[in-house]
Design a protein around this motif. Structure first.
Motif, PDB file in Angstrom:
ATOM      1  N   ASP A  23       0.604  -6.639  42.746  1.00 58.31           N
ATOM      2  CA  ASP A  23       0.047  -6.191  41.472  1.00 58.31           C
ATOM      3  C   ASP A  23       0.360  -4.719  41.248  1.00 58.31           C
ATOM      4  O   ASP A  23       0.641  -4.293  40.124  1.00 58.31           O
ATOM      5  N   ARG A  27       3.771  -4.098  39.791  1.00 61.66           N
ATOM      6  CA  ARG A  27       3.823  -4.302  38.337  1.00 61.66           C
ATOM      7  C   ARG A  27       3.384  -3.039  37.605  1.00 61.66           C
ATOM      8  O   ARG A  27       4.013  -2.608  36.628  1.00 61.66           O
ATOM      9  N   ILE A  28       2.317  -2.406  38.079  1.00 64.21           N
ATOM     10  CA  ILE A  28       1.815  -1.183  37.456  1.00 64.21           C
ATOM     11  C   ILE A  28       2.861  -0.073  37.518  1.00 64.21           C
ATOM     12  O   ILE A  28       3.095   0.648  36.545  1.00 64.21           O
ATOM     13  N   GLU A  58       5.674  -0.608  35.077  1.00 66.75           N
ATOM     14  CA  GLU A  58       5.259  -0.220  33.733  1.00 66.75           C
ATOM     15  C   GLU A  58       5.304   1.293  33.552  1.00 66.75           C
ATOM     16  O   GLU A  58       5.812   1.800  32.542  1.00 66.75           O
ATOM     17  N   GLN A  59       4.809   2.026  34.540  1.00 64.15           N
ATOM     18  CA  GLN A  59       4.718   3.479  34.429  1.00 64.15           C
ATOM     19  C   GLN A  59       6.077   4.165  34.540  1.00 64.15           C
ATOM     20  O   GLN A  59       6.381   5.089  33.784  1.00 64.15           O
TER      21      GLN A  59
END
Length: 199
Positions: free
Chosen positions: A38, A41-42, A45-46
């Motif tokens: 997880d 994924r963060i 995105e960043q």
């Protein structure tokens, strides 16, 4: 058919993972088994500006070239890479958090990534870790030494400058090229040092 396990963690350096996947998918008949957390994924995105609201797997499929790739959630501890009977050529954790390095060094095996890495160690198969950026404390260094003594290749994300990089992509390609070198996979991602020519 070459088969690789690639694992993405929440460490900074998502671009390294993306570049490695692109290069591996260029190989004929290569098979990639991708484990994502997880936190990965963060970070995607960043750092890459992706919208991963659906899933990281769907986002990667939009950006990666076509190829044989299988996606696993890091919480899926019953997935195939958790078993020693799952034969693969090598495993790369890129980028690798210090938490993952600690867990692998201590053999905790609580997630799919940790179990897959533990399998690589017990089966004496090639395992490559690309630790996240500096700085490193004494605990980090001890954990990496423990893994190195077990035969794990530690490939820090440290670009060199003898090839005169001009862009961030050049520096990313250098690090990924070093990973491919360790995996014994031919590439042309950077110009190799040829030594000084004496006249």
């Amino acid at each position: 058919m070459p088969r690789y396990i690639i694992a993405l963690t929440g460490a900074s350096g998502a671009v390294y993972a993306l570049r490695l996947l692109e290069e591996l998918l260029k190989q004929d008949n290569s098979e990639i088994h991708l484990i994502t957390s997880d936190a990965a994924r963060i970070v995607m995105e960043q750092e890459l500006g992706w919208d991963c609201q659906d899933s990281l797997a769907l986002s990667l499929q939009r950006y990666l070239p076509p190829g044989k790739i299988f996606f696993y959630d890091n919480s899926d501890i019953a997935a195939a890479p958790a078993s020693g009977s799952f034969i693969c050529d090598s495993m790369v954790v890129i980028p690798c958090t210090m938490a993952s390095i600690s867990a692998i060094a201590q053999g905790s095996s609580r997630t799919l990534l940790e179990r897959a890495a533990d399998v690589m160690l017990k089966e004496r198969r090639p395992l490559f870790l690309v630790p996240r950026e500096t700085p490193l404390n004494s605990i980090h260094l001890r954990n990496m030494l423990t893994l190195s003594e077990m035969g794990v290749s530690i490939i820090p994300a440290m670009p060199a400058f003898y090839h005169q990089p001009r862009t961030i992509e050049d520096m990313v390609s250098f690090v990924v090229g070093k990973v491919l070198d360790a995996m014994q996979i031919p590439h042309d991602l950077f110009q190799r040092y040829a030594g000084q020519i004496k006249k």
